[in-house]
Design a protein around this motif. Structure first.
Motif, PDB file in Angstrom:
ATOM      1  N   GLN A   1       0.832  -1.197   0.000  1.00  0.00           N
ATOM      2  CA  GLN A   1       0.000   0.000   0.000  1.00  0.00           C
ATOM      3  C   GLN A   1       0.878   1.263   0.000  1.00  0.00           C
ATOM      4  O   GLN A   1       2.068   1.206   0.261  1.00  0.00           O
ATOM      5  CB  GLN A   1      -0.906   0.015   1.238  1.00  0.00           C
ATOM      6  N   GLN A   2       0.229   2.393  -0.298  1.00  0.00           N
ATOM      7  CA  GLN A   2       0.896   3.690  -0.245  1.00  0.00           C
ATOM      8  C   GLN A   2       0.465   4.431   1.022  1.00  0.00           C
ATOM      9  O   GLN A   2      -0.729   4.560   1.298  1.00  0.00           O
ATOM     10  CB  GLN A   2       0.538   4.532  -1.475  1.00  0.00           C
ATOM     11  N   PHE A   3       1.454   4.864   1.787  1.00  0.00           N
ATOM     12  CA  PHE A   3       1.170   5.588   3.031  1.00  0.00           C
ATOM     13  C   PHE A   3       1.781   6.985   2.958  1.00  0.00           C
ATOM     14  O   PHE A   3       2.878   7.171   2.435  1.00  0.00           O
ATOM     15  CB  PHE A   3       1.747   4.836   4.235  1.00  0.00           C
ATOM     16  N   ASP A   4       1.043   7.955   3.497  1.00  0.00           N
ATOM     17  CA  ASP A   4       1.521   9.340   3.544  1.00  0.00           C
ATOM     18  C   ASP A   4       2.404   9.545   4.763  1.00  0.00           C
ATOM     19  O   ASP A   4       1.996   9.216   5.894  1.00  0.00           O
ATOM     20  CB  ASP A   4       0.352  10.325   3.598  1.00  0.00           C
ATOM     21  N   VAL A   5       3.593  10.069   4.550  1.00  0.00           N
ATOM     22  CA  VAL A   5       4.491  10.387   5.662  1.00  0.00           C
ATOM     23  C   VAL A   5       4.842  11.871   5.584  1.00  0.00           C
ATOM     24  O   VAL A   5       4.880  12.469   4.512  1.00  0.00           O
ATOM     25  CB  VAL A   5       5.787   9.539   5.616  1.00  0.00           C
ATOM     26  N   SER A   6       5.062  12.473   6.727  1.00  0.00           N
ATOM     27  CA  SER A   6       5.427  13.893   6.781  1.00  0.00           C
ATOM     28  C   SER A   6       6.321  14.134   7.981  1.00  0.00           C
ATOM     29  O   SER A   6       6.273  13.402   8.976  1.00  0.00           O
ATOM     30  CB  SER A   6       4.183  14.775   6.877  1.00  0.00           C
ATOM     31  N   GLY A   7       7.148  15.162   7.880  1.00  0.00           N
ATOM     32  CA  GLY A   7       8.049  15.485   8.977  1.00  0.00           C
ATOM     33  C   GLY A   7       8.595  16.892   8.849  1.00  0.00           C
ATOM     34  O   GLY A   7       8.451  17.539   7.808  1.00  0.00           O
ATOM     35  N   THR A   8       9.219  17.349   9.912  1.00  0.00           N
ATOM     36  CA  THR A   8       9.786  18.696   9.950  1.00  0.00           C
ATOM     37  C   THR A   8      11.299  18.621   9.804  1.00  0.00           C
ATOM     38  O   THR A   8      11.955  17.762  10.407  1.00  0.00           O
ATOM     39  CB  THR A   8       9.440  19.387  11.282  1.00  0.00           C
ATOM     40  N   ALA A   9      11.841  19.515   8.995  1.00  0.00           N
ATOM     41  CA  ALA A   9      13.276  19.507   8.737  1.00  0.00           C
ATOM     42  C   ALA A   9      14.011  20.428   9.695  1.00  0.00           C
ATOM     43  O   ALA A   9      13.528  21.509  10.035  1.00  0.00           O
ATOM     44  CB  ALA A   9      13.559  19.934   7.299  1.00  0.00           C
ATOM     45  N   LYS A  10      15.184  19.999  10.108  1.00  0.00           N
ATOM     46  CA  LYS A  10      16.080  20.838  10.885  1.00  0.00           C
ATOM     47  C   LYS A  10      17.125  21.394   9.931  1.00  0.00           C
ATOM     48  O   LYS A  10      17.805  20.638   9.225  1.00  0.00           O
ATOM     49  CB  LYS A  10      16.748  20.030  11.994  1.00  0.00           C
ATOM     50  N   LEU A  11      17.254  22.724   9.898  1.00  0.00           N
ATOM     51  CA  LEU A  11      18.175  23.391   8.991  1.00  0.00           C
ATOM     52  C   LEU A  11      19.353  23.946   9.777  1.00  0.00           C
ATOM     53  O   LEU A  11      19.170  24.673  10.755  1.00  0.00           O
ATOM     54  CB  LEU A  11      17.463  24.533   8.259  1.00  0.00           C
ATOM     55  N   THR A  12      20.546  23.638   9.346  1.00  0.00           N
ATOM     56  CA  THR A  12      21.739  24.163  10.015  1.00  0.00           C
ATOM     57  C   THR A  12      22.769  24.562   8.965  1.00  0.00           C
ATOM     58  O   THR A  12      22.761  24.063   7.834  1.00  0.00           O
ATOM     59  CB  THR A  12      22.365  23.127  10.973  1.00  0.00           C
ATOM     60  N   VAL A  13      23.655  25.471   9.365  1.00  0.00           N
ATOM     61  CA  VAL A  13      24.761  25.903   8.513  1.00  0.00           C
ATOM     62  C   VAL A  13      26.034  25.262   9.048  1.00  0.00           C
ATOM     63  O   VAL A  13      26.391  25.438  10.217  1.00  0.00           O
ATOM     64  CB  VAL A  13      24.894  27.439   8.514  1.00  0.00           C
ATOM     65  N   VAL A  14      26.719  24.504   8.209  1.00  0.00           N
ATOM     66  CA  VAL A  14      27.930  23.794   8.605  1.00  0.00           C
ATOM     67  C   VAL A  14      29.057  24.173   7.648  1.00  0.00           C
ATOM     68  O   VAL A  14      28.984  23.878   6.449  1.00  0.00           O
ATOM     69  CB  VAL A  14      27.708  22.266   8.592  1.00  0.00           C
ATOM     70  N   ASP A  15      30.073  24.844   8.175  1.00  0.00           N
ATOM     71  CA  ASP A  15      31.230  25.254   7.368  1.00  0.00           C
ATOM     72  C   ASP A  15      30.802  26.013   6.113  1.00  0.00           C
ATOM     73  O   ASP A  15      31.354  25.816   5.022  1.00  0.00           O
ATOM     74  CB  ASP A  15      32.072  24.037   6.974  1.00  0.00           C
ATOM     75  N   GLY A  16      29.822  26.878   6.271  1.00  0.00           N
ATOM     76  CA  GLY A  16      29.365  27.681   5.144  1.00  0.00           C
ATOM     77  C   GLY A  16      28.441  26.950   4.198  1.00  0.00           C
ATOM     78  O   GLY A  16      28.012  27.512   3.181  1.00  0.00           O
ATOM     79  N   GLY A  17      28.122  25.685   4.497  1.00  0.00           N
ATOM     80  CA  GLY A  17      27.223  24.901   3.653  1.00  0.00           C
ATOM     81  C   GLY A  17      25.865  24.703   4.314  1.00  0.00           C
ATOM     82  O   GLY A  17      25.642  25.112   5.457  1.00  0.00           O
ATOM     83  N   ILE A  18      24.967  24.055   3.588  1.00  0.00           N
ATOM     84  CA  ILE A  18      23.592  23.865   4.047  1.00  0.00           C
ATOM     85  C   ILE A  18      23.368  22.406   4.408  1.00  0.00           C
ATOM     86  O   ILE A  18      23.662  21.505   3.608  1.00  0.00           O
ATOM     87  CB  ILE A  18      22.595  24.292   2.948  1.00  0.00           C
ATOM     88  N   ARG A  19      22.823  22.164   5.606  1.00  0.00           N
ATOM     89  CA  ARG A  19      22.504  20.805   6.041  1.00  0.00           C
ATOM     90  C   ARG A  19      21.009  20.716   6.339  1.00  0.00           C
ATOM     91  O   ARG A  19      20.459  21.559   7.067  1.00  0.00           O
ATOM     92  CB  ARG A  19      23.315  20.411   7.273  1.00  0.00           C
ATOM     93  N   VAL A  20      20.387  19.684   5.771  1.00  0.00           N
ATOM     94  CA  VAL A  20      18.959  19.444   5.990  1.00  0.00           C
ATOM     95  C   VAL A  20      18.793  18.048   6.578  1.00  0.00           C
ATOM     96  O   VAL A  20      19.268  17.061   6.009  1.00  0.00           O
ATOM     97  CB  VAL A  20      18.160  19.561   4.675  1.00  0.00           C
ATOM     98  N   ARG A  21      18.117  17.968   7.717  1.00  0.00           N
ATOM     99  CA  ARG A  21      17.829  16.690   8.352  1.00  0.00           C
ATOM    100  C   ARG A  21      16.359  16.675   8.779  1.00  0.00           C
ATOM    101  O   ARG A  21      15.884  17.611   9.418  1.00  0.00           O
ATOM    102  CB  ARG A  21      18.711  16.477   9.595  1.00  0.00           C
ATOM    103  N   PHE A  22      15.675  15.589   8.445  1.00  0.00           N
ATOM    104  CA  PHE A  22      14.263  15.483   8.822  1.00  0.00           C
ATOM    105  C   PHE A  22      14.114  14.696  10.114  1.00  0.00           C
ATOM    106  O   PHE A  22      14.812  13.705  10.346  1.00  0.00           O
ATOM    107  CB  PHE A  22      13.461  14.801   7.706  1.00  0.00           C
ATOM    108  N   ALA A  23      13.187  15.159  10.948  1.00  0.00           N
ATOM    109  CA  ALA A  23      12.911  14.503  12.220  1.00  0.00           C
ATOM    110  C   ALA A  23      11.403  14.542  12.466  1.00  0.00           C
ATOM    111  O   ALA A  23      10.652  15.177  11.730  1.00  0.00           O
ATOM    112  CB  ALA A  23      13.651  15.207  13.359  1.00  0.00           C
ATOM    113  N   ASP A  24      10.977  13.857  13.498  1.00  0.00           N
ATOM    114  CA  ASP A  24       9.547  13.806  13.864  1.00  0.00           C
ATOM    115  C   ASP A  24       8.693  13.381  12.677  1.00  0.00           C
ATOM    116  O   ASP A  24       7.610  13.929  12.420  1.00  0.00           O
ATOM    117  CB  ASP A  24       9.067  15.178  14.370  1.00  0.00           C
ATOM    118  N   VAL A  25       9.205  12.389  11.932  1.00  0.00           N
ATOM    119  CA  VAL A  25       8.459  11.908  10.774  1.00  0.00           C
ATOM    120  C   VAL A  25       7.321  11.006  11.234  1.00  0.00           C
ATOM    121  O   VAL A  25       7.521  10.081  12.022  1.00  0.00           O
ATOM    122  CB  VAL A  25       9.382  11.147   9.802  1.00  0.00           C
ATOM    123  N   LYS A  26       6.140  11.295  10.721  1.00  0.00           N
ATOM    124  CA  LYS A  26       4.947  10.526  11.100  1.00  0.00           C
ATOM    125  C   LYS A  26       4.303   9.954   9.844  1.00  0.00           C
ATOM    126  O   LYS A  26       4.320  10.578   8.783  1.00  0.00           O
ATOM    127  CB  LYS A  26       3.962  11.418  11.839  1.00  0.00           C
TER     128      LYS A  26
END
Length: 263
Positions: A176-201
């Motif tokens: 089956q197909q299930f809908d998942v969603s979550g909030t991303a944590k955005l951080t700056v690391v050494d002048g670059g962009i980091r995206v990490r998702f957490a609290d995925v439901k």
């Protein structure tokens, strides 16, 4: 006698009024001439800085439309005499620049503000020497379709909600197909962009270890580590802010020579 006195005074009044008008007209002409010279000087200096910024863009193997430079503050000549400028706005329309991974980022507009600028007259006139900005700040927006492409997961949708970056997608499990969603944590690391998702439901998804592992495996693929983009004027990523039209990126740098073409 009264009539003779009145007749003698009238020409004097007209001569006095005519002299006053002539002085006013002369002053207006002088003021207009100074304004023309002031604007011409500002336009010339803006052209010199624009050419140098274009060289810096090319040196970073980036591209943009013709830089638009606006030296703030009036009169310009007063700032020239001091060798100090309150603010210079530099806009790079349609900017595209590489990153350390070979990817490219695109911003419809990279808007840069240089403040506390010190520039001797000779540097602006000749295009040589130093034009140093004490602080540089820049802003640009990475739209969400571009960010999805950089993450590299088809079916992912990104949007801003309550000031946060939210991702949603469909995951196949148990046929089956299930809908998942979550909030991303955005951080700056050494002048670059980091995206990490957490609290995925996942809606209506059984709470089974095999299912949770499947969801977590998908979440791990949503991470993004984008190295510092190659930007002109030594700009580095400072902050990341989700907005309705995309991820707003704020850049910054200190003590930058605007006149260094190969910087």
């Amino acid at each position: 006698m009264t009539e003779e006195y009145a007749t003698d005074q009238r020409p004097r009044r007209r001569r006095g009024r005519g002299l006053l008008i002539a002085v006013v007209v002369l002053l207006l002409l002088l003021l207009g001439g100074l304004l023309v010279v002031d604007r011409y000087g500002a336009s010339y200096a803006e052209g010199v800085i624009g050419d140098k910024v274009a060289e810096q863009v090319a040196a970073r193997k980036a591209s943009s439309d013709t830089p638009e430079v606006d030296i703030k503050g009036v009169p310009f000549l007063t700032q020239v005499a001091r060798g100090e400028y309150q603010e210079i706005q530099i806009q790079l329309p349609n900017f595209t620049g590489p990153t350390g991974t070979g990817d490219k980022i695109h911003m419809d507009l990279l808007d840069i503000r240089a403040r506390d600028v010190k520039a001797p007259l000779d540097a602006l006139r000749s295009g040589q020497g130093t034009v140093v900005a004490g602080t540089l700040t820049g802003t640009g927006t990475l739209d969400y379709p571009q960010l999805v492409e950089l993450i590299g997961q088809k079916g992912l949708k990104l949007a801003e909600k309550d000031g946060k970056l939210v991702g949603s997608a469909q995951v196949a499990a148990l046929g089956q197909q299930f809908d998942v969603s979550g909030t991303a944590k955005l951080t700056v690391v050494d002048g670059g962009i980091r995206v990490r998702f957490a609290d995925v439901k996942a809606a209506n998804l059984p709470d089974l270890p095999v299912i949770q592992n499947l969801v977590q495996s998908y979440v791990d693929k949503l991470s993004l580590d984008l190295p510092a983009p190659e930007l002109p004027l030594q700009l580095k990523v400072r902050t990341l802010t989700p907005e309705p039209d995309g991820l707003k990126v704020t850049f910054g740098a200190n003590d930058v020579n605007l006149n260094a073409g190969g910087l």
